[in-house]
Design a protein around this motif. Structure first.
Motif, mmCIF file in Angstrom:
data_model
loop_
_atom_site.group_PDB
_atom_site.id
_atom_site.type_symbol
_atom_site.label_atom_id
_atom_site.label_comp_id
_atom_site.label_asym_id
_atom_site.label_seq_id
_atom_site.Cartn_x
_atom_site.Cartn_y
_atom_site.Cartn_z
ATOM 1 N N LYS A 619 0.824 -1.205 0.000
ATOM 2 C CA LYS A 619 0.000 0.000 0.000
ATOM 3 C C LYS A 619 0.861 1.259 0.000
ATOM 4 O O LYS A 619 0.612 2.216 -0.751
ATOM 5 C CB LYS A 619 -0.914 -0.024 1.217
ATOM 6 C CG LYS A 619 -1.801 1.215 1.300
ATOM 7 C CD LYS A 619 -2.671 1.178 2.550
ATOM 8 C CE LYS A 619 -3.549 2.415 2.610
ATOM 9 N NZ LYS A 619 -4.377 2.451 3.834
ATOM 10 N N GLU A 623 0.769 4.041 -3.054
ATOM 11 C CA GLU A 623 0.364 5.417 -2.760
ATOM 12 C C GLU A 623 1.501 6.402 -3.047
ATOM 13 O O GLU A 623 1.261 7.550 -3.446
ATOM 14 C CB GLU A 623 -0.092 5.526 -1.314
ATOM 15 C CG GLU A 623 -1.423 4.840 -1.062
ATOM 16 C CD GLU A 623 -1.846 4.915 0.400
ATOM 17 O OE1 GLU A 623 -3.032 4.707 0.679
ATOM 18 O OE2 GLU A 623 -0.971 5.210 1.257
ATOM 19 N N ALA A 628 -4.455 5.221 -5.778
ATOM 20 C CA ALA A 628 -5.317 4.985 -4.613
ATOM 21 C C ALA A 628 -5.368 3.472 -4.347
ATOM 22 O O ALA A 628 -5.357 2.668 -5.294
ATOM 23 C CB ALA A 628 -6.709 5.530 -4.867
ATOM 24 N N THR A 630 -7.119 0.080 -2.216
ATOM 25 C CA THR A 630 -8.116 -0.580 -1.329
ATOM 26 C C THR A 630 -7.645 -2.002 -1.075
ATOM 27 O O THR A 630 -7.085 -2.659 -1.979
ATOM 28 C CB THR A 630 -9.503 -0.590 -1.983
ATOM 29 O OG1 THR A 630 -9.448 -1.346 -3.209
ATOM 30 C CG2 THR A 630 -9.987 0.817 -2.269
ATOM 31 N N GLN A 632 -8.536 -5.911 0.597
ATOM 32 C CA GLN A 632 -9.589 -6.863 0.940
ATOM 33 C C GLN A 632 -9.035 -7.983 1.840
ATOM 34 O O GLN A 632 -7.861 -8.351 1.730
ATOM 35 C CB GLN A 632 -10.198 -7.475 -0.328
ATOM 36 C CG GLN A 632 -10.880 -6.451 -1.240
ATOM 37 C CD GLN A 632 -11.407 -7.097 -2.500
ATOM 38 O OE1 GLN A 632 -11.088 -8.255 -2.803
ATOM 39 N NE2 GLN A 632 -12.216 -6.334 -3.246
ATOM 40 N N PRO A 635 -5.810 -6.981 6.156
ATOM 41 C CA PRO A 635 -4.912 -5.869 5.826
ATOM 42 C C PRO A 635 -3.465 -6.089 6.232
ATOM 43 O O PRO A 635 -2.560 -5.435 5.698
ATOM 44 C CB PRO A 635 -5.511 -4.695 6.599
ATOM 45 C CG PRO A 635 -6.907 -5.099 6.902
ATOM 46 C CD PRO A 635 -6.905 -6.589 7.038
ATOM 47 N N THR A 655 -7.414 3.593 -8.871
ATOM 48 C CA THR A 655 -7.515 2.807 -7.627
ATOM 49 C C THR A 655 -7.044 1.370 -7.882
ATOM 50 O O THR A 655 -7.521 0.702 -8.816
ATOM 51 C CB THR A 655 -8.954 2.793 -7.113
ATOM 52 O OG1 THR A 655 -9.353 4.144 -6.836
ATOM 53 C CG2 THR A 655 -9.078 1.941 -5.841
ATOM 54 N N THR A 657 -6.777 -2.413 -6.344
ATOM 55 C CA THR A 657 -7.388 -3.312 -5.328
ATOM 56 C C THR A 657 -6.416 -4.440 -5.025
ATOM 57 O O THR A 657 -5.929 -5.124 -5.949
ATOM 58 C CB THR A 657 -8.718 -3.875 -5.832
ATOM 59 O OG1 THR A 657 -9.609 -2.796 -6.133
ATOM 60 C CG2 THR A 657 -9.343 -4.794 -4.791
#
Length: 661
Positions: A619, A623, A628, A630, A632, A635, A655, A657
């Protein structure tokens, strides 16, 4: 595409009568246009005060308009063949204007720009007519105040000889215009000097006073410039030039152009005295001196020319030797420019003795000499001697004193002068002329011709070449076709009417462009194609910038216009219009192309691989690259899959995922 600044007065109708057709010139106080007097169906010149002049004058004094009107009436009463006539005056949009005679020709400034300087006979011929006009103004109580080459118009000669300045018609313009504006300035700060500093009289600089002698001084400077090709003073600032007129005497023209007659030096010196009282009293007095100078210089039987003195002097003029200059004789001048008939009476020759007395004396002498043998021998010897003298004299007169002229044609000026000097000949120069084959400053003709008989030590007149005649295409953009055609024809160019095109700034029938372009060097007889305006095109281009390309296509299709799209990188959204050509509001025809710059959208970036990395670390990495993120499932787990997958090109800020387990 050529860019043309629109003139809002073109096509305007003044006072319901004068239709503005084209702009001729723009000066310091006013702009001159050609116009059609729709009532009398004639071409006139309209001079309109600049907006920067009229409001200032009205702010300084409420009497500006009244003073301008009075000056116009005074000038209109000034009738003279060498004065530009004033027909009417009025006010348009708050700006006063004069309607004047339209003179087809050039200003003296244009002539000097082309020729640099004039021959003495040409300068004096122009000076006579110029002074005749100013003298008429002085008799009417007017002072011109701005005599300079820009206000002297040289029209085509009545004989049709465009290159013969001696026969040209000269007209003086702008009487009183400077005075009307200057009077308003005098009621203000009084610091405005209306006369051009190159021609300003000393008294105008020191105390602002102007009378007919002020015009005499300016006319003397104009004569100096015609003879030498320059004004006597220059400087970095106008005030420096003005004060040189106060502090220094104008130099003699012959110091700059050797060989000019002394009479011309004296004429310039008389007209440009720093003390007004030492000058001729007005233009009429100076005109009389100029006419005397022309008579003296134009007399082929007079190898000496009298130095001019004041008209009122009783002492005879002192004779000074100078060269003889061909000039128009007084009988060839118009009636208004001739000197009074007559002149100083020449002394009568002593009456010869009666023929009968002389015959009787010769008969007695012959009888006395022939009475003796010695007398008869003396007579025989005398007859033989006279015969020998006659034979030798006849040989000398008919053959001995002559030689043949050398071949000087095609030589350079320096080579011809050197060869003539070696042979003992004197060289003079005729008016140079253009020639397509002989280089500049080489001899194109000589008189007498090569191998012709000429007196030993005689004079050979050479004509030098100016080289091929080339001149720039005149600027006729913005003028009506008829006026542009007249200007180009007067410049010995052939006019061809070309195609027409729409123009957003110029009305229909006005010249939009020329081919060759304005300023291009051409030779006489060149064909100049004129492109005329059809006015603004019937379709106005809409504003498409910022719209989607599909919306722009629809709008153009409704107007029967064709989009031409070019895609460019941009941070604007994809398919957004970035720019257009022609611009918004431009006029175009049906079926015209409109070029559109369309955004490709922001540049795409490549998604990195983060599979098998700890989810917090993945992440942070994504970033940091502007994505962006997200997550699932878990984490804190390990990334087992990502969407979009690695190496996928995506827009910035997409974004990502992550599936963490």
């Amino acid at each position: 595409m050529d860019t043309q600044v629109a003139d809002t007065l073109l096509g305007s109708l003044l006072d319901g009568r004068y239709r503005i057709r084209g702009r001729v010139a723009r000066g310091g106080m006013a702009t001159v246009y050609t116009a059609t007097d729709e009532r009398l169906e004639r071409t006139v010149a309209v001079k309109i005060i600049h907006p920067s002049q009229a409001p200032e004058a009205r702010a300084r004094t409420a009497g500006f308009m009244e003073r301008f009107t009075d000056e116009a009436k005074t000038i209109a009463r000034l009738t003279h063949p060498n004065v530009v006539a004033v027909y009417d005056q009025g006010v348009h949009a708050g700006l006063p204007y004069l309607v004047m005679e339209y003179v087809r020709g050039r200003t003296l400034r244009d002539v000097l720009a082309e020729r640099r300087r004039l021959n003495p006979d040409e300068a004096l011929a122009i000076m006579e007519q110029m002074l005749a006009a100013v003298a008429a103004a002085h008799r009417a109580g007017l002072v011109h105040r701005d005599v300079k080459p820009e206000n002297v118009l040289v029209a085509e000669a009545p004989t049709g000889g465009a290159a013969n300045l001696v026969d040209s018609v000269v007209k003086v313009a702008d009487f009183g215009l400077a005075r009307a504006v200057e009077a308003s300035a005098d009621e203000g700060d009084g610091s405005q000097l209306m006369a051009t500093v190159a021609y300003v009289a000393p008294e105008l600089v020191t105390d602002g006073h102007a009378d007919p002698r002020t015009d005499v001084y300016a006319a003397g400077i104009v004569l100096f410039e015609m003879l030498t090709g320059r004004v006597p003073y220059d400087g970095d600032r106008p005030v420096e030039v003005a004060w040189q007129h106060v502090d220094r005497d104008v130099p003699a023209p012959s110091t700059l152009v050797p060989g000019l007659p002394r009479v011309l030096d004296d004429l310039v010196a008389r007209a440009t005295r720093r003390d007004p009282g030492a000058r001729p009293t007005d233009a009429g007095a100076l005109l009389a001196e100029v006419q005397v100078a022309r008579d003296d210089l134009g007399n082929p039987n007079n190898s000496h020319t009298a130095v001019l003195r004041r008209v009122t002097d009783d002492a005879p003029a002192v004779a000074q030797p100078t060269m003889v200059v061909a000039a128009v004789q007084p009988s060839e001048r118009p009636a208004w420019a001739r000197l009074p008939e007559g002149g100083p009476q020449r002394p009568h020759r002593r009456r010869a003795a009666p023929e009968s007395d002389l015959r009787a004396r010769l008969t007695a002498l012959w009888a006395q000499v022939a009475a003796g043998s010695r007398g008869r021998l003396s007579i025989a010897a005398a007859v033989v001697a006279l015969g020998l003298l006659a034979a030798v004299g006849g040989w000398w007169v008919g053959v001995g004193r002559y030689t043949v002229a050398p071949q000087l044609v095609s030589l350079t000026k320096a080579e011809a002068q050197a060869q003539a000097d070696r042979a003992g000949f004197t060289i003079t120069y005729a008016q140079p002329r253009y020639d397509e084959t002989v280089p500049r400053d080489s001899v194109v003709a000589q008189s007498p011709t090569s191998a012709a008989k000429i007196l030993k030590g005689g004079t050979i007149t050479l004509t030098l070449s100016l080289g091929p005649e080339r001149f720039p295409v005149p600027d006729v953009v913005g003028k009506d076709f008829e006026l542009a055609e007249a200007d180009l024809t007067s410049a010995n160019l052939v006019v061809v009417k070309g195609s027409s095109r729409y123009d957003d700034n110029l009305p229909a029938g006005v010249v939009v462009a020329t081919n060759p372009k304005v300023g291009t060097e051409v030779k006489p007889g060149t064909k100049i194609t004129l492109v005329l305006s059809k006015g603004k095109a019937p379709i106005s281009v809409p504003n498409l910038v910022g719209k989607n390309v599909n919306e722009a296509r629809t709008a153009l299709a409704q107007l029967n216009l064709v989009p031409v799209e070019t895609y460019k990188d941009s941070d604007k959204p994809k398919d957004e219009i970035l720019g257009q050509s022609p611009a918004t509001g431009a006029g175009v025809e049906k079926g015209a192309q409109v070029r559109l710059d369309v955004s490709k959208g922001p540049p795409q970036v490549i998604v990195p691989r983060v599979v098998d990395l700890p989810c917090p670390q993945a992440k942070q990495q994504l970033e940091g690259q502007g994505f962006a993120v997200t997550m699932q499932f878990n984490p804190n787990g390990i990334v087992r899959f990502q969407n979009p997958p690695e190496n996928s090109p995506v827009p910035p800020n997409t974004t990502i995922t992550l599936g963490c387990l």
